[in-house]
Design a protein around this motif. Structure first.
Motif, short mmCIF file in Angstrom:
data_model
loop_
_atom_site.label_atom_id
_atom_site.label_comp_id
_atom_site.label_asym_id
_atom_site.label_seq_id
_atom_site.Cartn_x
_atom_site.Cartn_y
_atom_site.Cartn_z
N LEU A 235 14.42 9.73 3.35
CA LEU A 235 14.22 8.70 2.34
C LEU A 235 13.10 7.74 2.74
CD1 LEU A 235 17.92 7.87 1.41
CD2 LEU A 235 16.19 8.88 -0.10
N SER A 236 13.02 7.42 4.02
CA SER A 236 11.97 6.51 4.48
C SER A 236 10.58 7.11 4.29
CB SER A 236 12.19 6.16 5.96
OG SER A 236 13.40 5.45 6.12
N ALA A 237 10.49 8.44 4.44
CA ALA A 237 9.21 9.10 4.21
C ALA A 237 8.83 9.08 2.73
CB ALA A 237 9.28 10.54 4.72
N ILE A 238 9.82 9.21 1.87
CA ILE A 238 9.58 9.19 0.42
C ILE A 238 9.35 7.77 -0.08
CG2 ILE A 238 10.63 9.66 -1.83
CD1 ILE A 238 12.20 11.93 -0.44
N ASP A 239 10.09 6.83 0.48
CA ASP A 239 10.13 5.45 -0.01
C ASP A 239 9.99 4.48 1.16
OD1 ASP A 239 10.63 3.13 -1.49
OD2 ASP A 239 12.81 3.40 -1.42
N PRO A 240 8.82 4.38 1.76
CA PRO A 240 8.65 3.55 2.96
C PRO A 240 8.94 2.07 2.74
CG PRO A 240 6.53 4.33 2.14
CD PRO A 240 7.57 5.08 1.40
N ASP A 241 8.81 1.58 1.50
CA ASP A 241 9.08 0.17 1.24
C ASP A 241 10.53 -0.20 1.55
OD1 ASP A 241 6.49 -0.19 0.41
OD2 ASP A 241 6.94 -0.10 -1.74
N ASN A 242 11.43 0.77 1.46
CA ASN A 242 12.85 0.50 1.73
C ASN A 242 13.33 1.11 3.04
OD1 ASN A 242 13.80 -1.04 -0.61
ND2 ASN A 242 13.26 0.79 -1.79
N ALA A 243 12.40 1.46 3.92
CA ALA A 243 12.76 2.12 5.17
C ALA A 243 13.71 1.27 6.01
CB ALA A 243 11.50 2.46 5.96
N ALA A 244 13.48 -0.03 6.06
CA ALA A 244 14.34 -0.90 6.86
C ALA A 244 15.77 -0.91 6.33
CB ALA A 244 13.77 -2.32 6.88
N THR A 245 15.91 -0.88 5.02
CA THR A 245 17.25 -0.85 4.42
C THR A 245 17.96 0.46 4.75
OG1 THR A 245 16.56 -2.28 2.61
CG2 THR A 245 18.54 -0.95 2.26
N TYR A 246 17.24 1.58 4.63
CA TYR A 246 17.85 2.86 4.95
C TYR A 246 18.29 2.91 6.41
CZ TYR A 246 15.59 4.32 0.57
OH TYR A 246 15.18 4.43 -0.73
N ALA A 247 17.45 2.42 7.29
CA ALA A 247 17.79 2.44 8.72
C ALA A 247 19.01 1.57 9.02
CB ALA A 247 16.59 1.97 9.55
#
Length: 384
Positions: A235-247
């Protein structure tokens, strides 16, 4: 005119902002996988659930709405070719724009080999199981496995010398009795009982066993943690703007599942050595993780009803091993258990590996593991 231009600029800005924060379109196949993805996406979006809990992933047929969701997906998360056989040949066509993430192919997943024949000894798991490492692993290449050692954290298992698994030819008795059982007939078809090769081909076709991997990987919470990490990365690769949330979501999920795993191990200790029979061999990962003592399955393939010879074999297994409980499943015809239990002191219970009665969402997976433990304890404990 100036007001109109300004309005258009504002409107276009809003559209642009909306597009920038739109959640990725994600489709997950079974409820357990959907639950892990939902937890990682919390606060960003909601994945599409492809297969409802009441349906068997072995035999599911896609609806037009399913095909539409797959065609629009940016990420498809599934168990793998051993389980969702209906996707194996058509996934690239159905979801051409999506990254395809198979749970059986992510880093850190423990893979166990299929137990053939439906008759085995307690704790008869492959303790040299495969700890899947996908470095250099090509997307969709399900044969490129880097097999390493795996420790199930149950020291009492380490001394077991596991015999080689018998082939399907030794125990696959039921294929030619399917229609007879469905209509109340009891024909033996003895000449097919020991060497039903047509049944084997059907079994492989339905389950997609193009390798020796047991596909029910989601029933070990540590595998669920590994999937969560892979989903967060994808998901972080697809949507880097939300990478921190996914992590952050993935880390919280891993902590929750770690607590669930420890609590489940403690709860099941009291019944770990009690023998039991399952309907079909869907629980090996759960058994291996918690040191449980399954000694056989009623059917080799859930798509083929057991015949008279198979029922007699399981009856003997119950008697010889002192099995305390025989578990049915809600997705399959339960009346065969009446015949299996005839003349036995064993009780009947129900296990559901896909959680048909549990609401989908992030809370699904903890509820599934908890319910499996509850149902095991209810049937196997001395107080029951």
């Amino acid at each position: 005119m100036r007001v109109l231009v300004q309005s258009l600029i504002v409107s276009l800005g809003l559209v642009s902002a909306s597009a920038a924060v739109a959640a990725p379109k994600v489709t997950a196949t079974i409820p357990a996988v959907h639950s892990i993805v939902s937890g990682v996406m919390d606060g960003v979006g909601t994945p599409k659930l492809l297969i409802p809990g009441g349906a068997s992933p072995h035999t599911y047929s896609l609806k037009p709405s399913d095909a539409q969701a797959l065609s629009e997906a940016e990420l498809v998360v599934w168990v793998g070719p051993q389980i969702e056989t209906f996707l194996v040949e058509d996934l690239d066509t159905l979801a051409p724009k999506a990254k395809h993430l198979a749970m059986t192919g992510v880093d850190g997943i423990t893979l166990l080999e299929i137990r053939e024949g439906g008759i085995w000894d307690a704790h008869d798991h492959d303790h040299g199981g495969h700890d899947h490492d996908t470095h250099g692993h090509k997307e969709h290449d399900h044969d490129a496995h880097d097999h390493g050692e795996h420790d199930h954290d149950h020291a009492k298992h380490d001394d077991h010398d596991h015999e080689a698994h018998a082939k399907h030819d030794d125990h696959d008795h039921e294929a030619h009795a399917k229609h007879d059982d469905d209509h109340g007939h009891d024909h033996d078809h003895a000449k097919h009982d020991d060497h039903d090769h047509e049944s084997h081909a059907k079994h492989d076709e339905h389950h997609g066993h193009d390798d020796e991997t047991d596909g029910h990987v989601w029933l070990d919470p540590r595998n669920a943690v590994a999937l969560g990490k892979a989903v967060a990365d994808a998901l972080s690769a697809i949507d880097p703007d939300n990478a921190a949330t996914y992590a952050a979501n993935q880390q919280a999920q891993a902590a929750q599942l770690g607590e669930l795993d420890a609590a489940t191990a403690t709860r099941l200790e009291a019944v770990a050595d009690v023998p039991f029979i399952v309907f079909h061999d869907a629980y090996q990962y759960f058994e291996a993780r918690y040191g449980l003592s399954a000694v056989g399955s009623v059917t080799v393939s859930p798509d083929v009803a057991p015949g008279a010879a198979r029922i007699r074999e399981i009856q003997e297994r119950i008697k010889d091993r002192g099995a305390k409980c025989v578990f049915a499943e809600p997705q399959f015809e339960p009346r065969v258990l009446t015949a299996v239990l005839e003349g036995s002191e064993a009780k009947s219970g129900v296990l559901d590996p896909v959680g048909a009665d549990i609401d989908p969402g992030a809370a699904f997976y903890p509820a599934l593991i908890t319910k499996l433990a509850d149902d095991m304890i209810a049937c196997l404990s001395e107080q029951s």
